[in-house]
Design a protein around this motif. Sequence first.
Motif, PDB file in Angstrom:
ATOM      1  N   SER A   1      61.788 -35.197 -14.333  1.00 30.59           N
ATOM      2  CA  SER A   1      61.465 -34.351 -15.889  1.00 30.59           C
ATOM      3  C   SER A   1      61.012 -35.114 -16.925  1.00 30.59           C
TER       4      SER A   1
ATOM      5  N   ASP B   1      67.557 -30.234 -21.271  1.00 26.73           N
ATOM      6  CA  ASP B   1      66.323 -29.439 -21.408  1.00 26.73           C
ATOM      7  C   ASP B   1      65.148 -29.897 -20.327  1.00 26.73           C
ATOM      8  N   ASN B   2      64.123 -29.111 -20.265  1.00 26.25           N
ATOM      9  CA  ASN B   2      62.853 -29.681 -19.219  1.00 26.25           C
ATOM     10  C   ASN B   2      63.368 -29.913 -18.087  1.00 26.25           C
TER      11      ASN B   2
END
Length: 358
Positions: A283, A317-318
Motif C-alpha cells: 500500500s 487506510d489505503n
Amino acid sequence: MQHIAAILSKENFTKEDIIELLKAEGDDKLHLFEKALDVKQKNVQNKVYFRGLIEFSNICSKDCLYCGIRKSNPAVRRYNLSDDEILDAARFAYESDYASIVLQSGELSGKQFTKRISKLLDQIMKLSDNKLRVTLSCGEQSAETYKEWFDHGATRYLLRIESSNRDLYYKLHPHDDKHSFDTRISCLQAIKSIGYQTGTGVMIGLPFQTLEEMANDLLWMKSIEIDMVGMGPYLEHVDTPLYQFRNDLLPVVTRFDLTLKMIAILRIMMKNINIAASTALQSIDKLGREKAIKIGANIIMPNITPGQYRDDYRLYDNKPCTDENPEDCKSCLEIRIALANNDIAYGEWGDSIHYKQS
Ligand code: SAH
C-alpha cells in the motif's frame, strides 16, 4: 562501507550492529540487501510460496489502538463469511495449486467459535485430500483450543507480538486483562509447544518506536527460535485512537525502507525461516512486495477473500487490492514475481525449513 562490511561478516549481530544496519544508506544499504539476497538464495532458493489468505470475519472482541477493525469502531460494517464461502475459497486455492491457505479473522473465542474452526478444518482436509496446509491467524486462544485445531489439521499459527517491548506494547493496546502482553507471550509458547510451525511479527514505524526497539524485536525473534515471520509498516487508520499521533510518525517511505531493512537483517540472522512480504508494503509502494522478495522474503499471501468483503477487512487506510477478485490477484502476482526473478513454487507446501530442522 568498511564498517558495514565488518558487521555483515559477523556470525551473530549485536543490538548495536542491527541499529547500524537499520541506519545504512546508499552503498551500505545496497551491501546489506545483496548479502540478504545471497543468504536467501543459498538457504531457501529463489522461490516464493503462496498462502491464499481468507479474511473470514472482521468481528473482533479486542480494542487494539492501531487497528481499523477494533471492537469500538462503529464505522465498520461487520461480516462473517458462511462456511460455504470459506470452503469455496479454500477450494479455489487448492485447485489453483497454492498448496497452503491462511484463515485469518478478528479475535473471537468460546466454544462455538472453536468448534466452527475445527469443523472447517475437517472439511478443508476432506476437500483437498489432506493436501492443503492450513495456517490459522485467529488471535489469542486457550492452549486447549490451539491443541484442538492442531489435532484437526492446522499446522501453522500466526500471532504477531506487534512489539516485543512491553512498554511500547501497552502504548498500542489498552492496559487491561484482554490485552495482556504476558498472555500474548504465553500464547506463543503454547502454540510452539503443541508443535505448530510458529509465526510472529511486528509493525514497523509505530508511534513512539525507536530503532533500538526494532533491533530488540529481531533479537527476540531469534531468541524464541521462531519459524515464520510477517513484518509490515504501521499504517494509520483514521478511526483509531493512534491516529492522533499521525503527525509524529516517520514518513511512509521511511517506514517502508525500514521494513525492507528489517526483513533483510532478519534473513541474515535466521537463514532458513519463512518470511512474508506483507500486503501493507504494497500500500506504500506498488512494487513493495516484489522489493521484499528481492531482499529476503519468500512468502506471499494472495488475498482470496471473496471480493465483496475485502473492503470491510480494513486494518489500515489505503489497503491495496480491495476491489479485486482471487483470479485477478493470481495473474497480477505471477507477473510481479517473475519481475523479481523468483519462481512461484506452485503445488509445494514450503514448510519452514527452520521448523523441520529443529
Ligand atoms: N486477530 C488476529 C489477526 C489480526 S490482523 C490476531 O490478533 O492475530 C493481522 C495483523 O494486521 C495484526 O497482527 C497487525 O500486525 C496488522 N495490523 C493491524 N492494524 C494495522 C495497521 N494499522 N497498520 C499495519 N498493520 C496493522
